[in-house]
Scaffold this active site. Structure first.
Site, short mmCIF file in Angstrom:
data_model
loop_
_atom_site.label_atom_id
_atom_site.label_comp_id
_atom_site.label_asym_id
_atom_site.label_seq_id
_atom_site.Cartn_x
_atom_site.Cartn_y
_atom_site.Cartn_z
N CYS A 7 0.87 -1.17 0.00
CA CYS A 7 0.00 0.00 0.00
C CYS A 7 0.91 1.23 0.00
O CYS A 7 2.10 1.11 0.25
CB CYS A 7 -0.89 0.04 1.24
SG CYS A 7 -2.44 -0.84 1.08
N CYS A 79 -4.25 -0.92 -2.49
CA CYS A 79 -4.82 0.40 -2.71
C CYS A 79 -4.53 0.83 -4.15
O CYS A 79 -3.53 0.43 -4.74
CB CYS A 79 -4.30 1.43 -1.72
SG CYS A 79 -2.55 1.81 -1.82
N CYS A 87 6.82 -0.33 -9.50
CA CYS A 87 7.56 -1.00 -8.43
C CYS A 87 9.06 -0.89 -8.70
O CYS A 87 9.48 -0.81 -9.86
CB CYS A 87 7.17 -2.47 -8.35
SG CYS A 87 5.49 -2.73 -7.74
#
Length: 159
Positions: A7, A79, A87
């Site tokens: 998140c 989320c 990432c």
């Protein structure tokens, strides 16, 4: 198998998922949670809920995805903002799935409504983790496309 729950703030949903997964999973799974912009604290209501459910909370803290002890094999975002972020490259070939859950930390209303938002988030997260753990891992470990489809399917369902 290393699983990362991600998140943005790593203060509520991803921590609920980390603790619940650790509580339910067999030992061949390792679990972590992190945030792209961690808040630096775990929401007190999340900790209270975990304790109420009999799930250990020791060692839980809000942490950055830059400080992970293991490279994840699976990254699950909880989320929408984390799902849209890129990432870090060290996560490389990790499978990624989005299991969106409304953030109970932003719930408003009376005490019962706020507590209900935390209970709802936990119920959804726990159901998805139980579904994940019930997958036919002997078959899916060798078939990334089927595993990806199964992870995506879990995220589309609510309990």
């Amino acid at each position: 198998m290393n699983v990362l729950f991600l998140c943005t703030g790593n203060s509520c949903r991803s921590v609920l998922a980390e603790a619940t997964f650790r509580h339910l999973a067999p030992p061949h799974f390792q679990v972590m949670s992190a945030g792209s912009h961690p808040t630096g604290f775990v929401h007190p209501r999340a900790l209270a809920l975990l304790k109420q459910e009999g799930i250990a909370t020791s060692g839980l803290h809000s942490k950055s995805w830059d400080a992970l002890p293991l490279v994840p094999d699976i990254v699950i975002t909880l989320c929408a903002s984390a799902a849209g972020e890129t990432c870090p490259t060290y996560m490389g070939p990790a499978l990624r799935a989005h299991w969106g859950v409304d953030d109970p930390a932003h719930a408003t209303g009376n005490e019962a409504e706020i507590q209900g938002a935390f209970q709802d988030a936990y119920r959804i997260i726990r159901w998805r983790i139980e579904t994940f753990l019930a997958l036919p891992w002997g078959e899916l470990k060798q078939d990334r496309s089927r595993l990806q489809a199964a992870l995506d399917h879990i995220g589309e369902r609510v309990a």
